[in-house]
Design a protein around this motif. Structure first.
Motif, PDB file in Angstrom:
ATOM      1  N   VAL A 159       8.682   9.621   5.631  1.00 11.51           N
ATOM      2  CA  VAL A 159       8.368   9.775   4.179  1.00 11.51           C
ATOM      3  C   VAL A 159       7.721  11.257   3.965  1.00 11.51           C
ATOM      4  CG1 VAL A 159       8.240   7.276   3.597  1.00 11.51           C
ATOM      5  CG2 VAL A 159       6.126   8.727   4.491  1.00 11.51           C
ATOM      6  N   LEU A 160       7.993  12.011   2.966  1.00  4.22           N
ATOM      7  CA  LEU A 160       7.542  13.238   2.838  1.00  4.22           C
ATOM      8  C   LEU A 160       7.185  13.339   1.372  1.00  4.22           C
ATOM      9  CD1 LEU A 160      10.336  15.397   4.315  1.00  4.22           C
ATOM     10  CD2 LEU A 160       7.943  15.016   5.216  1.00  4.22           C
ATOM     11  N   CYS A 161       6.143  14.103   0.769  1.00  2.00           N
ATOM     12  CA  CYS A 161       5.776  14.383  -0.317  1.00  2.00           C
ATOM     13  C   CYS A 161       6.923  15.278  -1.089  1.00  2.00           C
ATOM     14  CB  CYS A 161       4.511  15.157  -0.506  1.00  2.00           C
ATOM     15  SG  CYS A 161       4.378  16.722   0.246  1.00  2.00           S
TER      16      CYS A 161
ATOM     17  N   MET B 256       0.880  -1.181   0.037  1.00  2.00           N
ATOM     18  CA  MET B 256       0.120   0.064   0.132  1.00  2.00           C
ATOM     19  C   MET B 256       0.944   1.288  -0.222  1.00  2.00           C
ATOM     20  SD  MET B 256      -2.866   0.850   2.658  1.00  2.00           S
ATOM     21  CE  MET B 256      -3.581   2.439   2.920  1.00  2.00           C
ATOM     22  N   PRO B 257       0.568   2.278  -1.013  1.00  3.75           N
ATOM     23  CA  PRO B 257       1.567   3.247  -0.926  1.00  3.75           C
ATOM     24  C   PRO B 257       1.189   4.133   0.195  1.00  3.75           C
ATOM     25  CG  PRO B 257      -0.147   3.589  -2.899  1.00  3.75           C
ATOM     26  CD  PRO B 257      -0.231   2.086  -1.837  1.00  3.75           C
ATOM     27  N   ARG B 258       2.433   4.873   0.548  1.00  4.86           N
ATOM     28  CA  ARG B 258       2.339   5.850   1.789  1.00  4.86           C
ATOM     29  C   ARG B 258       2.226   7.107   1.477  1.00  4.86           C
ATOM     30  NH1 ARG B 258       6.905   4.430   6.178  1.00  4.86           N
ATOM     31  NH2 ARG B 258       6.059   5.995   7.046  1.00  4.86           N
TER      32      ARG B 258
ATOM     33  N   ILE C 179      11.923   9.746   1.187  1.00  2.37           N
ATOM     34  CA  ILE C 179      12.225   9.262   2.346  1.00  2.37           C
ATOM     35  C   ILE C 179      13.599   9.986   2.982  1.00  2.37           C
ATOM     36  CG2 ILE C 179      11.592   6.779   1.857  1.00  2.37           C
ATOM     37  CD1 ILE C 179      14.441   6.131   1.965  1.00  2.37           C
ATOM     38  N   TYR C 180      13.200  10.221   4.454  1.00  3.72           N
ATOM     39  CA  TYR C 180      14.427  10.969   5.160  1.00  3.72           C
ATOM     40  C   TYR C 180      14.781  10.162   6.467  1.00  3.72           C
ATOM     41  CZ  TYR C 180      10.484  12.416   8.469  1.00  3.72           C
ATOM     42  OH  TYR C 180       9.710  12.412   9.486  1.00  3.72           O
TER      43      TYR C 180
ATOM     44  N   GLU D 176      16.428  10.811   0.368  1.00  2.00           N
ATOM     45  CA  GLU D 176      16.869   9.911  -0.739  1.00  2.00           C
ATOM     46  C   GLU D 176      15.361   9.793  -1.490  1.00  2.00           C
ATOM     47  OE1 GLU D 176      18.470   6.314   0.336  1.00  2.00           O
ATOM     48  OE2 GLU D 176      20.087   7.210   1.241  1.00  2.00           O
ATOM     49  N   PRO D 177      15.272   9.310  -2.675  1.00  2.26           N
ATOM     50  CA  PRO D 177      14.153   8.953  -3.360  1.00  2.26           C
ATOM     51  C   PRO D 177      13.329   7.989  -2.732  1.00  2.26           C
ATOM     52  CG  PRO D 177      15.958   8.958  -4.700  1.00  2.26           C
ATOM     53  CD  PRO D 177      16.665   8.880  -3.537  1.00  2.26           C
ATOM     54  N   TYR D 178      12.027   8.266  -2.880  1.00  2.59           N
ATOM     55  CA  TYR D 178      11.088   6.974  -2.168  1.00  2.59           C
ATOM     56  C   TYR D 178      11.550   5.692  -2.648  1.00  2.59           C
ATOM     57  CZ  TYR D 178       6.816   4.709  -0.533  1.00  2.59           C
ATOM     58  OH  TYR D 178       6.109   3.731   0.230  1.00  2.59           O
ATOM     59  N   ASP D 179      11.706   4.687  -1.720  1.00  2.00           N
ATOM     60  CA  ASP D 179      12.007   3.346  -2.002  1.00  2.00           C
ATOM     61  C   ASP D 179      10.985   2.515  -1.061  1.00  2.00           C
ATOM     62  OD1 ASP D 179      12.608   0.768  -2.135  1.00  2.00           O
ATOM     63  OD2 ASP D 179      14.538   1.090  -2.433  1.00  2.00           O
ATOM     64  N   GLU D 180       9.904   1.831  -1.461  1.00  2.00           N
ATOM     65  CA  GLU D 180       8.944   1.207  -0.662  1.00  2.00           C
ATOM     66  C   GLU D 180       9.576   0.398   0.609  1.00  2.00           C
ATOM     67  OE1 GLU D 180       5.031  -1.375  -1.056  1.00  2.00           O
ATOM     68  OE2 GLU D 180       5.525  -0.284  -2.429  1.00  2.00           O
ATOM     69  N   LYS D 181      10.856  -0.420   0.015  1.00  2.00           N
ATOM     70  CA  LYS D 181      11.521  -1.275   1.085  1.00  2.00           C
ATOM     71  C   LYS D 181      12.254  -0.340   2.042  1.00  2.00           C
ATOM     72  CE  LYS D 181      12.775  -4.694  -2.560  1.00  2.00           C
ATOM     73  NZ  LYS D 181      13.587  -5.052  -3.262  1.00  2.00           N
ATOM     74  N   LEU D 182      12.679   0.651   1.804  1.00  3.23           N
ATOM     75  CA  LEU D 182      13.479   1.481   2.763  1.00  3.23           C
ATOM     76  C   LEU D 182      12.351   2.566   3.763  1.00  3.23           C
ATOM     77  CD1 LEU D 182      16.484   2.655   0.777  1.00  3.23           C
ATOM     78  CD2 LEU D 182      16.534   0.866   2.633  1.00  3.23           C
TER      79      LEU D 182
END
Length: 70
Positions: free
Chosen positions: A42-44, A1-3, A17-18, A30-36
């Protein structure tokens, strides 16, 4: 499910992600990575672009792989 962005009142999809290190006084994006994302905040895109850190801290933006001097 997307955050979604963690900023209160924002429901935009996560784009970055931060994380932070209090001992190194640094914050990274960093760029959004679902695993990380499970272990990081997470931020927009809007809120990631507007990220400001406390005086004396450093912000390392790793979202663009092109090295920049400034």
């Amino acid at each position: 499910m997307p955050r979604h962005c963690e900023r209160p009142g924002c429901s935009q999809p996560a784009d970055a992600i931060y994380g932070m290190s209090a001992t190194l006084l640094s914050v990274w994006l960093e760029p959004y990575d679902e695993k990380l994302a499970a272990r990081a905040g997470v931020l927009c895109r809007h809120h990631a672009d507007a990220m400001v850190v406390p005086r004396g801290w450093s912000l390392e933006d790793r979202r663009d792989p092109t090295p920049r001097l400034f």
